[in-house]
Design a protein around this motif. Structure first.
Motif, PDB file in Angstrom:
ATOM      1  N   ALA A 273       0.823  -1.211   0.000  1.00 30.43           N
ATOM      2  CA  ALA A 273       0.000   0.000   0.000  1.00 30.43           C
ATOM      3  C   ALA A 273       0.857   1.261   0.000  1.00 30.43           C
ATOM      4  CB  ALA A 273      -0.930  -0.003   1.210  1.00 30.43           C
ATOM      5  N   ALA A 274       2.067   1.170   0.546  1.00 30.14           N
ATOM      6  CA  ALA A 274       2.934   2.345   0.653  1.00 30.14           C
ATOM      7  C   ALA A 274       3.852   2.530  -0.550  1.00 30.14           C
ATOM      8  CB  ALA A 274       3.774   2.244   1.929  1.00 30.14           C
ATOM      9  N   LEU A 275       3.885   1.571  -1.450  1.00 32.39           N
ATOM     10  CA  LEU A 275       4.812   1.648  -2.584  1.00 32.39           C
ATOM     11  C   LEU A 275       4.356   2.680  -3.613  1.00 32.39           C
ATOM     12  CD1 LEU A 275       5.662  -2.099  -3.380  1.00 32.39           C
ATOM     13  CD2 LEU A 275       7.095  -0.425  -2.190  1.00 32.39           C
ATOM     14  N   ASP A 276       5.335   3.411  -4.180  1.00 29.12           N
ATOM     15  CA  ASP A 276       5.056   4.307  -5.300  1.00 29.12           C
ATOM     16  C   ASP A 276       5.056   3.543  -6.613  1.00 29.12           C
ATOM     17  OD1 ASP A 276       4.999   6.500  -3.592  1.00 29.12           O
ATOM     18  OD2 ASP A 276       7.170   6.809  -3.768  1.00 29.12           O
ATOM     19  N   ARG A 277       5.954   2.582  -6.741  1.00 26.64           N
ATOM     20  CA  ARG A 277       6.043   1.784  -7.952  1.00 26.64           C
ATOM     21  C   ARG A 277       6.931   0.575  -7.701  1.00 26.64           C
ATOM     22  NH1 ARG A 277      10.570   2.779 -11.512  1.00 26.64           N
ATOM     23  NH2 ARG A 277      12.071   4.203 -10.561  1.00 26.64           N
ATOM     24  N   ILE A 278       6.953  -0.310  -8.663  1.00 24.69           N
ATOM     25  CA  ILE A 278       7.843  -1.474  -8.645  1.00 24.69           C
ATOM     26  C   ILE A 278       8.775  -1.377  -9.846  1.00 24.69           C
ATOM     27  CG2 ILE A 278       7.936  -3.980  -9.012  1.00 24.69           C
ATOM     28  CD1 ILE A 278       5.389  -4.235  -7.381  1.00 24.69           C
ATOM     29  N   GLN A 279      10.051  -1.654  -9.613  1.00 24.46           N
ATOM     30  CA  GLN A 279      11.043  -1.701 -10.686  1.00 24.46           C
ATOM     31  C   GLN A 279      11.537  -3.133 -10.820  1.00 24.46           C
ATOM     32  OE1 GLN A 279      12.716   0.855 -12.867  1.00 24.46           O
ATOM     33  NE2 GLN A 279      13.006  -1.180 -13.745  1.00 24.46           N
ATOM     34  N   ILE A 280      11.257  -3.783 -11.961  1.00 21.98           N
ATOM     35  CA  ILE A 280      11.726  -5.145 -12.209  1.00 21.98           C
ATOM     36  C   ILE A 280      12.939  -5.077 -13.131  1.00 21.98           C
ATOM     37  CG2 ILE A 280      11.171  -7.403 -13.183  1.00 21.98           C
ATOM     38  CD1 ILE A 280       8.242  -6.897 -12.516  1.00 21.98           C
ATOM     39  N   VAL A 281      13.991  -5.827 -12.763  1.00 20.83           N
ATOM     40  CA  VAL A 281      15.175  -5.955 -13.617  1.00 20.83           C
ATOM     41  C   VAL A 281      15.419  -7.441 -13.852  1.00 20.83           C
ATOM     42  CG1 VAL A 281      16.276  -3.774 -13.037  1.00 20.83           C
ATOM     43  CG2 VAL A 281      16.670  -5.758 -11.581  1.00 20.83           C
ATOM     44  N   ALA A 282      15.709  -7.782 -15.109  1.00 20.35           N
ATOM     45  CA  ALA A 282      15.869  -9.195 -15.452  1.00 20.35           C
ATOM     46  C   ALA A 282      16.467  -9.306 -16.847  1.00 20.35           C
ATOM     47  CB  ALA A 282      14.527  -9.919 -15.393  1.00 20.35           C
ATOM     48  N   CYS A 283      16.806 -10.527 -17.230  1.00 19.45           N
ATOM     49  CA  CYS A 283      17.353 -10.806 -18.558  1.00 19.45           C
ATOM     50  C   CYS A 283      16.620 -11.999 -19.170  1.00 19.45           C
ATOM     51  CB  CYS A 283      18.847 -11.141 -18.477  1.00 19.45           C
ATOM     52  SG  CYS A 283      19.873  -9.817 -17.824  1.00 19.45           S
ATOM     53  N   GLY A 284      16.579 -12.033 -20.506  1.00 20.88           N
ATOM     54  CA  GLY A 284      16.077 -13.206 -21.215  1.00 20.88           C
ATOM     55  C   GLY A 284      14.659 -13.568 -20.840  1.00 20.88           C
ATOM     56  N   THR A 285      14.452 -14.868 -20.599  1.00 23.05           N
ATOM     57  CA  THR A 285      13.116 -15.365 -20.267  1.00 23.05           C
ATOM     58  C   THR A 285      12.586 -14.750 -18.976  1.00 23.05           C
ATOM     59  OG1 THR A 285      13.253 -17.436 -21.503  1.00 23.05           O
ATOM     60  CG2 THR A 285      11.894 -17.458 -19.533  1.00 23.05           C
ATOM     61  N   SER A 286      13.469 -14.486 -18.011  1.00 25.28           N
ATOM     62  CA  SER A 286      13.026 -13.854 -16.764  1.00 25.28           C
ATOM     63  C   SER A 286      12.462 -12.458 -17.034  1.00 25.28           C
ATOM     64  CB  SER A 286      14.186 -13.770 -15.764  1.00 25.28           C
ATOM     65  OG  SER A 286      14.589 -15.049 -15.349  1.00 25.28           O
ATOM     66  N   TYR A 287      13.066 -11.742 -17.965  1.00 31.71           N
ATOM     67  CA  TYR A 287      12.551 -10.428 -18.361  1.00 31.71           C
ATOM     68  C   TYR A 287      11.139 -10.558 -18.927  1.00 31.71           C
ATOM     69  CZ  TYR A 287      11.864  -6.375 -21.426  1.00 31.71           C
ATOM     70  OH  TYR A 287      11.338  -5.279 -22.073  1.00 31.71           O
ATOM     71  N   ILE A 288      10.917 -11.574 -19.748  1.00 34.57           N
ATOM     72  CA  ILE A 288       9.593 -11.752 -20.345  1.00 34.57           C
ATOM     73  C   ILE A 288       8.568 -12.135 -19.277  1.00 34.57           C
ATOM     74  CG2 ILE A 288       8.268 -13.109 -22.019  1.00 34.57           C
ATOM     75  CD1 ILE A 288      10.921 -13.267 -23.663  1.00 34.57           C
ATOM     76  N   ALA A 289       8.967 -12.961 -18.315  1.00 36.19           N
ATOM     77  CA  ALA A 289       8.075 -13.260 -17.183  1.00 36.19           C
ATOM     78  C   ALA A 289       7.707 -11.977 -16.455  1.00 36.19           C
ATOM     79  CB  ALA A 289       8.743 -14.246 -16.231  1.00 36.19           C
ATOM     80  N   GLY A 290       8.684 -11.081 -16.311  1.00 38.12           N
ATOM     81  CA  GLY A 290       8.414  -9.797 -15.671  1.00 38.12           C
ATOM     82  C   GLY A 290       7.426  -8.951 -16.446  1.00 38.12           C
ATOM     83  N   LEU A 291       7.468  -9.035 -17.789  1.00 37.97           N
ATOM     84  CA  LEU A 291       6.489  -8.311 -18.612  1.00 37.97           C
ATOM     85  C   LEU A 291       5.071  -8.790 -18.328  1.00 37.97           C
ATOM     86  CD1 LEU A 291       8.218  -8.129 -22.125  1.00 37.97           C
ATOM     87  CD2 LEU A 291       7.708  -6.202 -20.604  1.00 37.97           C
ATOM     88  N   VAL A 292       4.911 -10.117 -18.208  1.00 39.43           N
ATOM     89  CA  VAL A 292       3.591 -10.650 -17.866  1.00 39.43           C
ATOM     90  C   VAL A 292       3.164 -10.106 -16.500  1.00 39.43           C
ATOM     91  CG1 VAL A 292       2.236 -12.734 -17.424  1.00 39.43           C
ATOM     92  CG2 VAL A 292       3.985 -12.743 -19.225  1.00 39.43           C
ATOM     93  N   GLY A 293       4.110 -10.129 -15.541  1.00 37.19           N
ATOM     94  CA  GLY A 293       3.818  -9.612 -14.209  1.00 37.19           C
ATOM     95  C   GLY A 293       3.390  -8.161 -14.224  1.00 37.19           C
ATOM     96  N   LYS A 294       4.024  -7.357 -15.075  1.00 35.30           N
ATOM     97  CA  LYS A 294       3.662  -5.933 -15.190  1.00 35.30           C
ATOM     98  C   LYS A 294       2.192  -5.774 -15.553  1.00 35.30           C
ATOM     99  CE  LYS A 294       4.559  -1.923 -18.203  1.00 35.30           C
ATOM    100  NZ  LYS A 294       4.699  -0.843 -17.211  1.00 35.30           N
ATOM    101  N   TYR A 295       1.736  -6.524 -16.550  1.00 37.09           N
ATOM    102  CA  TYR A 295       0.323  -6.462 -16.941  1.00 37.09           C
ATOM    103  C   TYR A 295      -0.587  -6.769 -15.758  1.00 37.09           C
ATOM    104  CZ  TYR A 295       0.978  -6.064 -22.017  1.00 37.09           C
ATOM    105  OH  TYR A 295       1.271  -5.616 -23.279  1.00 37.09           O
ATOM    106  N   LEU A 296      -0.278  -7.840 -15.047  1.00 37.04           N
ATOM    107  CA  LEU A 296      -1.159  -8.292 -13.976  1.00 37.04           C
ATOM    108  C   LEU A 296      -1.142  -7.343 -12.787  1.00 37.04           C
ATOM    109  CD1 LEU A 296      -0.296 -12.106 -14.096  1.00 37.04           C
ATOM    110  CD2 LEU A 296      -2.355 -10.994 -14.970  1.00 37.04           C
ATOM    111  N   ILE A 297       0.056  -6.892 -12.390  1.00 39.97           N
ATOM    112  CA  ILE A 297       0.175  -6.034 -11.206  1.00 39.97           C
ATOM    113  C   ILE A 297      -0.501  -4.683 -11.455  1.00 39.97           C
ATOM    114  CG2 ILE A 297       1.792  -4.831  -9.683  1.00 39.97           C
ATOM    115  CD1 ILE A 297       3.773  -7.202 -10.288  1.00 39.97           C
ATOM    116  N   GLU A 298      -0.255  -4.097 -12.625  1.00 40.27           N
ATOM    117  CA  GLU A 298      -0.868  -2.795 -12.900  1.00 40.27           C
ATOM    118  C   GLU A 298      -2.382  -2.910 -13.031  1.00 40.27           C
ATOM    119  OE1 GLU A 298       2.728  -0.187 -14.796  1.00 40.27           O
ATOM    120  OE2 GLU A 298       1.135  -0.863 -16.159  1.00 40.27           O
TER     121      GLU A 298
END
Length: 606
Positions: free
Chosen positions: A287-312
């Motif tokens: 509740a106190a967060l301003d934003r989330i910053q995900i850093v990753a490479c390769g397939t992990s980066y793409i997993a993070g993209l999916v996460g971005k859609y869901l979290i936002e």
């Protein structure tokens, strides 16, 4: 990924059950138990914590018998406790279970209405009562077992004792592995070859939907229709059993098929199915967060993209995601109040680790989504969110990808609740949907024969395009990456709406186009993009769901129908077909699937 062992032996089995359970400790667990049968009677011993606690119980209350089952439990339904530990007993039935029974609440209410009393909070106890219900109605053990299996929705591996039936164990698998071991006048059931490895090197791998009855001399195997079947026996060496491929030609193939169980294990760590809550360990105030910053490479980066859609979408929490190798060099604007999440299967990826340290230097709270809990990344962050998918041997990540997406899906639900974007009822609904994922992934893997047929044409191509919208645009990137890295065919993934801004120039009758479009809010636009491609001669392979197939534009060369799923979990369900496509194309081209050229499993240099 709980561990299972069952023995119909010629000598006392208690020590051997313990020996096998120790070999299964790598799967992770919080309690353990055994049950044995002698003279038609079943006795059990259970303990919270490590196997040594169970050994202490057995030292005080020994069990002597030549048939028995054992289990190491990773808590899903119900907190870790002796009461919730396996084996579970109801009437004449004692059993152990790996998996998640999605419709346990409905079945439990039905059984309670007929007067049955439950002792635990687990979904497993429902299975024991259900089998006993059919026994009490006069069914023979195998018939009662089959009737119960037909009522279950979810993923499971089971080993079952029936009081009054000596020298007899039943087993079944759907979405979780189970093997049969053959010895000299003895038979075994186990979670994997490692479980039965101390006793035999002759292993038979049950197939999806199979159930089996073993006695001293043989295994009687049935498919999901109840038809007797033969499954091939394999000789597995002790060393191979440590990281064995089973019936599969490559580790990548096995790891694709491991995903229902791996996803189940991941989800179990992050949701409470009894309370219907998502739970993220660590001191993170969403509740106190301003934003989330995900850093990753390769397939992990793409997993993070999916996460971005869901979290936002769910939590209304801004998420930035960046390729770690670019992030640290561009002097990003970072402020305290954000949470930095590093994603890496190994936890040692050099670029991601460097990006993480930059975030720490800027005063950000940090978390890691990793498979290796003792890795550098896990040791350096404030919060560790393990993906719990077990060892991944193939260089091309498959089950680690779906495990990472599972963690981020649970995080999206937890953050949405913490930020007041959803109420308790909606959280419970989303948790129920997430529990469906292992079963639906298993059904999606069932498209493999259709995928093999498509792979024949894809293997001839020089270029392949993958298209999708929303979370499917991230899966388009992942499908293209998988095809590139193991088959060496040039492939690109695009957001389908970008097609007319350049990539459509590549489309001709020689270019296969893989379109990922379940019937969701993006479907109409995706179908329009697909029509644009087909009008220009593109050979479309359309991967959708039943409703999407019903409304598919005419002209697709192939339509593959994955199971229907809620948008929350459609990225998980749709992953298997694109992974299988890359795999079978690579096999047809004769590539080294598990160790593609120029690649390493863990990239520890910049």
């Amino acid at each position: 990924m709980c561990g299972i062992i069952g023995i119909v032996g010629k000598a006392p089995v208690s020590d051997r059950l313990i020996e096998s359970l120790k070999r299964l400790e790598y799967r992770g667990y919080d309690s353990a138990g055994v049950a044995v049968q002698r003279g038609g009677r079943v006795e059990r011993r259970r303990a919270l914590g490590k196997i040594r606690a169970l050994e202490a119980v057995l030292a005080e209350q020994p069990l002597t018998a030549e048939i028995g089952i054992g289990h190491t439990r990773w808590a899903t339904h119900g907190a870790p406790s002796e009461r919730n530990a396996h084996p579970h007993t109801a009437g004449r039935v004692t059993l152990v279970h790996n998996g998640i029974i999605e419709n346990f609440a409905e079945l439990k209410a039905e059984l309670q209405a007929e007067g049955r009393v439950f002792e635990s909070e687990t979904d497993t106890e429902v299975v024991a009562h259900l089998i006993d219900h059919y026994l009490a109605a006069g069914a023979a053990p195998l018939a009662a077992f089959k009737s119960a299996l037909d009522r279950l929705t979810g993923a499971y591996a089971l080993a079952v004792l029936i009081e009054g039936r000596d020298n007899f164990i039943m087993g079944a698998r759907r979405g979780s592995p189970l093997v049969v071991g053959t010895g000299a006048g003895e038979m075994f059931l186990g979670s994997d070859a490692l479980a039965v490895g101390p006793f035999t090197n002759k292993v038979t791998y049950l197939e999806e939907g199979d159930y089996v009855a073993i006695d001293h001399d043989r295994a009687e195997i049935f498919d999901e229709t109840g038809t007797p079947v033969e499954r091939p026996m394999k000789i597995v060496s002790a060393s191979a059993a440590l990281v064995e491929k089973g019936n599969y030609r490559h580790f990548m193939e096995k790891e694709i098929h491991d995903q229902p169980e791996g996803c189940q294990h991941t989800i179990a760590a992050y949701i409470d199915p009894i309370a219907g809550r998502a739970r993220m360990a660590g001191d993170v105030d969403f509740a106190a967060l301003d934003r989330i910053q995900i850093v990753a490479c390769g397939t992990s980066y793409i997993a993070g993209l999916v996460g971005k859609y869901l979290i936002e979408k769910l939590a209304d929490l801004p998420v930035d995601i960046e390729i770690a190798s670019e992030f640290r060099y561009r002097e990003p604007a970072l402020r305290p109040g954000a949470l930095a999440i590093a994603m890496s299967q190994s936890g040692e990826t050099a670029d991601t680790l460097a990006a993480l340290r930059l975030c720490q230097a800027k005063g950000l709270k940090t978390a890691a989504v990793v498979n290796a809990q003792e890795s550098t990344m896990a040791r350096e962050v404030d919060v560790v969110w393990p993906i719990h998918c077990g060892p991944e041997i193939g260089v091309a990540s498959t089950k680690a990808f779906t495990a990472q997406v599972s963690v981020l899906t649970a995080l999206a639900v937890a953050a949405a609740r913490a930020r007041g974007r959803i109420d308790a009822a909606e959280e419970q609904r989303l948790v129920r949907i997430l529990l469906e994922a292992p079963r639906l992934i298993a059904e999606s893997i069932g498209l493999e024969d259709a995928v093999k047929a498509v792979a024949v044409d894809i293997a001839k191509a020089r270029d392949v395009l993958y298209l999708g919208r929303g979370p499917m645009s991230a899966l388009a990137l992942e499908g293209a990456l998988k095809l590139k890295e193991i088959s060496y065919i040039h492939a690109e993934g695009y957001a389908a709406g970008e097609l007319k801004h350049g990539p459509i120039a590549l489309v001709d009758e020689h270019t296969p186009i893989i379109v990922l479009a379940p019937y969701d809010s993006y479907y109409e636009k995706s179908a329009s993009n697909m029509s644009e491609v087909m009008a220009r001669g593109g050979q479309v392979v359309f991967i959708t769901d039943p409703e999407g197939a019903k409304h598919a534009p005419a002209g697709a060369k192939v339509v593959m129908t994955a199971p229907a799923s809620d948008p929350l979990i459609s990225p998980l369900v749709m992953s298997a077909p694109i992974q299988l496509l890359a795999y079978h194309v690579a096999v047809l081209k004769g590539a080294d699937v598990d160790q593609p050229r120029n690649l390493a499993k863990s990239v520890t240099v910049e």
